[in-house]
Design a protein around this motif. Structure first.
Motif, PDB file in Angstrom:
ATOM      1  N   ASN A  67      32.398  -1.646 -42.870  1.00 25.32           N
ATOM      2  CA  ASN A  67      32.481  -2.739 -41.891  1.00 25.32           C
ATOM      3  C   ASN A  67      31.357  -2.729 -40.863  1.00 25.32           C
ATOM      4  OD1 ASN A  67      33.395  -0.499 -40.440  1.00 25.32           O
ATOM      5  ND2 ASN A  67      35.075  -1.601 -39.444  1.00 25.32           N
ATOM      6  N   PHE A  69      28.403  -3.382 -41.642  1.00 26.82           N
ATOM      7  CA  PHE A  69      27.459  -4.400 -42.101  1.00 26.82           C
ATOM      8  C   PHE A  69      27.989  -5.819 -41.885  1.00 26.82           C
ATOM      9  CE2 PHE A  69      26.937  -0.589 -44.798  1.00 26.82           C
ATOM     10  CZ  PHE A  69      25.684  -0.212 -44.356  1.00 26.82           C
ATOM     11  N   LYS A  70      29.182  -5.931 -41.297  1.00 30.13           N
ATOM     12  CA  LYS A  70      29.757  -7.245 -41.038  1.00 30.13           C
ATOM     13  C   LYS A  70      29.356  -7.729 -39.648  1.00 30.13           C
ATOM     14  CE  LYS A  70      33.748  -6.314 -44.013  1.00 30.13           C
ATOM     15  NZ  LYS A  70      35.219  -6.163 -44.077  1.00 30.13           N
ATOM     16  N   GLY A  71      29.310  -9.020 -39.474  1.00 22.64           N
ATOM     17  CA  GLY A  71      28.952  -9.573 -38.179  1.00 22.64           C
ATOM     18  C   GLY A  71      27.446  -9.580 -37.971  1.00 22.64           C
ATOM     19  N   LYS A  72      27.047  -9.661 -36.710  1.00 26.85           N
ATOM     20  CA  LYS A  72      25.633  -9.754 -36.381  1.00 26.85           C
ATOM     21  C   LYS A  72      25.022  -8.364 -36.251  1.00 26.85           C
ATOM     22  CE  LYS A  72      26.014 -14.200 -33.985  1.00 26.85           C
ATOM     23  NZ  LYS A  72      25.801 -14.921 -32.701  1.00 26.85           N
ATOM     24  N   TYR A  82      28.517  -1.628 -33.204  1.00 28.72           N
ATOM     25  CA  TYR A  82      29.648  -0.930 -33.810  1.00 28.72           C
ATOM     26  C   TYR A  82      30.437  -0.162 -32.747  1.00 28.72           C
ATOM     27  CZ  TYR A  82      32.273   1.079 -37.695  1.00 28.72           C
ATOM     28  OH  TYR A  82      33.275   1.424 -38.576  1.00 28.72           O
ATOM     29  N   SER A  86      35.828  -1.141 -33.966  1.00 25.35           N
ATOM     30  CA  SER A  86      35.378  -1.216 -35.358  1.00 25.35           C
ATOM     31  C   SER A  86      35.560   0.133 -36.053  1.00 25.35           C
ATOM     32  CB  SER A  86      33.900  -1.621 -35.415  1.00 25.35           C
ATOM     33  OG  SER A  86      33.707  -2.907 -34.880  1.00 25.35           O
TER      34      SER A  86
END
Length: 278
Positions: A67, A69-72, A82, A86
C-alpha cells in the motif's frame, strides 16, 4: 551532515537491544504485544512474528508494503506520504506466508515497524529516542532526524545517479528504516563504540553483535550483517537514499573499522568491504 539511509537500522536495533538489556522488552516478544489491539495476531502456523525477527530481517514482511505505492507518491521523496495509519492498515490485512525466523528477506517495512513499536512502547518520537538514548550518552552531537537550524545549514547537497541535485527524504512512519542524518566525526564515534570502547551502551552494543540468524547467504546480528573472510569476522551495514550512500563496517577482533559517507548515489559498500576483507 549526510543521510545515512539504512545504517539507521543499526541504531533502531540498538534501541531494541537497550530495552532488552534493561529488562523492559524481550527479543522473542511477539510484535502484537506492542501494536494496537485491533490488529489481528501476526502468526504463521501458530508461530508469532517477534521483535528479533524485525531486527534481523526474518519476519517474512516484504521489502516495502504494497500500500505504499497507492495514492500520490512523490518520486523525489517516496516515503513521505506513508504515515502511521497506512503502516497499521497494511498490518491489519497482512497474512504471514512463511515461518518467521527461517528465511532472510531484507525488509525496510519491518525495520520501520520496529521503530514505530519502540515509539509506542516509550511514548517518544523516533528522533527523541535516537538523540536521548544513543547520541547524547555517546557525545554524538550532530546526529539527528529532522533538519532544523544548524542541521539544515550544514546539510550536504545530495546528487542522484545522473548527477542531479536531490531533495532530503522524509521517512514518515518508516523512520526506523533509514531516517538518520549524521556527520563523519559522529559516525566514527559510533564505530569506535562498536569496537568495544567503554560506553554507557556497551552491554546493548554487545547484544546487537550476537548472531540471531545464520543462513547460507547471510548471517545477522540485531541490525548488523555478519560476514566472514578467511578466519576473520566483520559486521557491516550500508545505506542509500535519493542522493546519498553510506557504509559502516568493523572487525572487533582486529580493532579496525571503516566509515564511508557520500553525497552521491554511487554505491560505496564494495569499497568498505574491500578494506575489511584485506
Amino acid at each position: 551532515m549526510f543521510e545515512i539511509g539504512s545504517v539507521t537500522k543499526t541504531f533502531t536495533s540498538l534501541l531494541l537491544a537497550k530495552e532488552v538489556v534493561a529488562g523492559r522488552m524481550k527479543l522473542d516478544d511477539p510484535i502484537n504485544f506492542y501494536l494496537p489491539d485491533d490488529i489481528p495476531g501476526l502468526t504463521y502456523q501458530g508461530h508469532p512474528i517477534t521483535l528479533k525477527q524485525l531486527a534481523n530481517h526474518t519476519s517474512g514482511f516484504p521489502r516495502l508494503p504494497a500500500n505504499i505505492f497507492k495514492g500520490k507518491v512523490d518520486p523525489q521523496d517516496p516515503y513521505k506520504h506513508y504515515l502511521a495509519d497506512s503502516l497499521y492498515a497494511f498490518l491489519k490485512h497482512y497474512k504471514p506466508s512463511v515461518m518467521p525466523g527461517t528465511v532472510f528477506s531484507y525488509s525496510n517495512y519491518g525495520a520501520g515497524v520496529l521503530g514505530t513499536l519502540l515509539e509506542r512502547k516509550q511514548q517518544h518520537s523516533f528522533e527523541q529516542l535516537i538523540v536521548t538514548e544513543i547520541c547524547k550518552p555517546l557525545g554524538m552531537d550532530h546526529t539527528t532526524v529532522s533538519l532544523n537550524g544548524p542541521a539544515q545549514k550544514n546539510f550536504a547537497q545530495g546528487y542522484n545517479e545522473k548527477g542531479q541535485p536531490t531533495a532530503p527524504w522524509d521517512l514518515a512512519s518508516l523512520k526506523g528504516s533509514g531516517a538518520i542524518r549524521s556527520t563523519l566525526n559522529d559516525m566514527i564515534i559510533y564505530t569506535r563504540v562498536q569496537l568495544g570502547i567503554n560506553s554507557p551502551l556497551k552491554k546493548a552494543v554487545l547484544l546487537s553483535h550476537q548472531p540471531t540468524f545464520k543462513g547460507k547467504e547471510q548471517s545477522m546480528g540485531l541490525g548488523w550483517r555478519i560476514s566472514t573472510t578467511g578466519k576473520s569476522t566483520y559486521l557491516h551495514h550500508s545505506g542509500g537514499t535519493g542522493g546519498f550512500r553510506s557504509f559502516v563496517g568493523f572487525n572487533p577482533a582486529k580493532q579496525f573499522g571503516v566509515v564511508i559517507l557520500s553525497n552521491a548515489a554511487e554505491e560505496v559498500s564494495a569499497i568498505g568491504e574491500a578494506f575489511l576483507k584485506k
